[in-house]
Motif scaffolding. Structure first.
Motif, PDB file in Angstrom:
ATOM      1  N   GLN A  27     -43.635 -47.579   5.184  1.00 12.90           N
ATOM      2  CA  GLN A  27     -44.872 -47.093   5.790  1.00 12.90           C
ATOM      3  C   GLN A  27     -45.477 -48.141   6.708  1.00 12.90           C
ATOM      4  O   GLN A  27     -46.034 -47.809   7.759  1.00 12.90           O
ATOM      5  CB  GLN A  27     -45.859 -46.703   4.692  1.00 12.90           C
ATOM      6  CG  GLN A  27     -47.109 -46.048   5.214  1.00 12.90           C
ATOM      7  CD  GLN A  27     -47.927 -45.446   4.103  1.00 12.90           C
ATOM      8  OE1 GLN A  27     -47.397 -44.795   3.229  1.00 12.90           O
ATOM      9  NE2 GLN A  27     -49.220 -45.688   4.134  1.00 12.90           N
TER      10      GLN A  27
ATOM     11  N   TYR B  85     -45.040 -40.392   8.328  1.00 10.67           N
ATOM     12  CA  TYR B  85     -45.844 -40.520   7.103  1.00 10.67           C
ATOM     13  C   TYR B  85     -45.204 -39.772   5.941  1.00 10.67           C
ATOM     14  O   TYR B  85     -45.176 -40.259   4.817  1.00 10.67           O
ATOM     15  CB  TYR B  85     -47.265 -40.006   7.347  1.00 10.67           C
ATOM     16  CG  TYR B  85     -48.114 -39.981   6.102  1.00 10.67           C
ATOM     17  CD1 TYR B  85     -48.694 -41.143   5.620  1.00 10.67           C
ATOM     18  CD2 TYR B  85     -48.333 -38.800   5.395  1.00 10.67           C
ATOM     19  CE1 TYR B  85     -49.465 -41.136   4.476  1.00 10.67           C
ATOM     20  CE2 TYR B  85     -49.101 -38.784   4.260  1.00 10.67           C
ATOM     21  CZ  TYR B  85     -49.668 -39.950   3.798  1.00 10.67           C
ATOM     22  OH  TYR B  85     -50.424 -39.941   2.654  1.00 10.67           O
TER      23      TYR B  85
ATOM     24  N   ILE C  89     -49.101 -43.927  12.248  1.00 11.69           N
ATOM     25  CA  ILE C  89     -49.903 -43.319  11.179  1.00 11.69           C
ATOM     26  C   ILE C  89     -51.395 -43.603  11.349  1.00 11.69           C
ATOM     27  O   ILE C  89     -52.234 -42.762  11.033  1.00 11.69           O
ATOM     28  CB  ILE C  89     -49.407 -43.839   9.808  1.00 11.69           C
ATOM     29  CG1 ILE C  89     -47.978 -43.357   9.552  1.00 11.69           C
ATOM     30  CG2 ILE C  89     -50.318 -43.418   8.683  1.00 11.69           C
ATOM     31  CD1 ILE C  89     -47.330 -43.990   8.345  1.00 11.69           C
TER      32      ILE C  89
END
Length: 147
Positions: free
Chosen positions: A84, A75, A91
């Motif tokens: 991401q 992250y 995450i």
């Protein structure tokens, strides 16, 4: 004398009305200074009153291990939304929804037609600017000439 702290804070860039619970490891003389240091880090939600979720005093060895783990955290290493999304499975367990109070505050704060009266906490509707009225009148006159 410096102490070492493990701070759990709200981080952003995971979707509207959601936050990422990020762990930060810092050294400071007292907890309030440690919280101010964490608020200055990138990706931390600065505009929230409850940005700091938890503060714990830890040892120096735990702080070093935590900083190394934070350096490996995907992250904090992502530089774009595409990166991401590649690590989304790693995450996702740390993503939490915002509280209802924070959602309501955000809706009122960023609505462009509403204005707060600080003394009574009433919401007033803003009047349009004169230039907006003028440009609308000019536009309506131009439309009338076309027909």
């Amino acid at each position: 004398m410096l102490k070492y702290y493990r701070i759990l804070a709200k981080c952003g860039h995971v979707g509207r009305n959601y936050y990422y619970e990020g762990e930060f490891f810092v050294s400071a003389s007292n907890p309030s200074i440690a919280a101010q240091i964490v608020k200055s880090f990138p990706r931390v939600k600065r505009n929230h009153k409850d940005v700091i979720l938890n503060i714990q005093i830890i040892t120096q060895e735990e702080c070093k291990l935590g900083q190394q783990a934070q350096a490996r955290n995907p992250y904090f290493n992502c530089v774009s939304q595409q990166q991401q999304s590649l690590y989304w499975d790693d995450i996702a367990p740390f993503i939490k929804p915002e509280t209802e109070m924070q959602k309501a505050y955000r809706e009122y704060k960023f609505d462009s037609n509403l204005q707060y009266n600080n003394k009574s906490m009433e919401i007033k509707v803003k009047k349009p600017y004169k230039r907006d009225k003028f440009s609308l009148n000019v536009y309506l006159k131009q439309v009338d000439y076309m027909f």
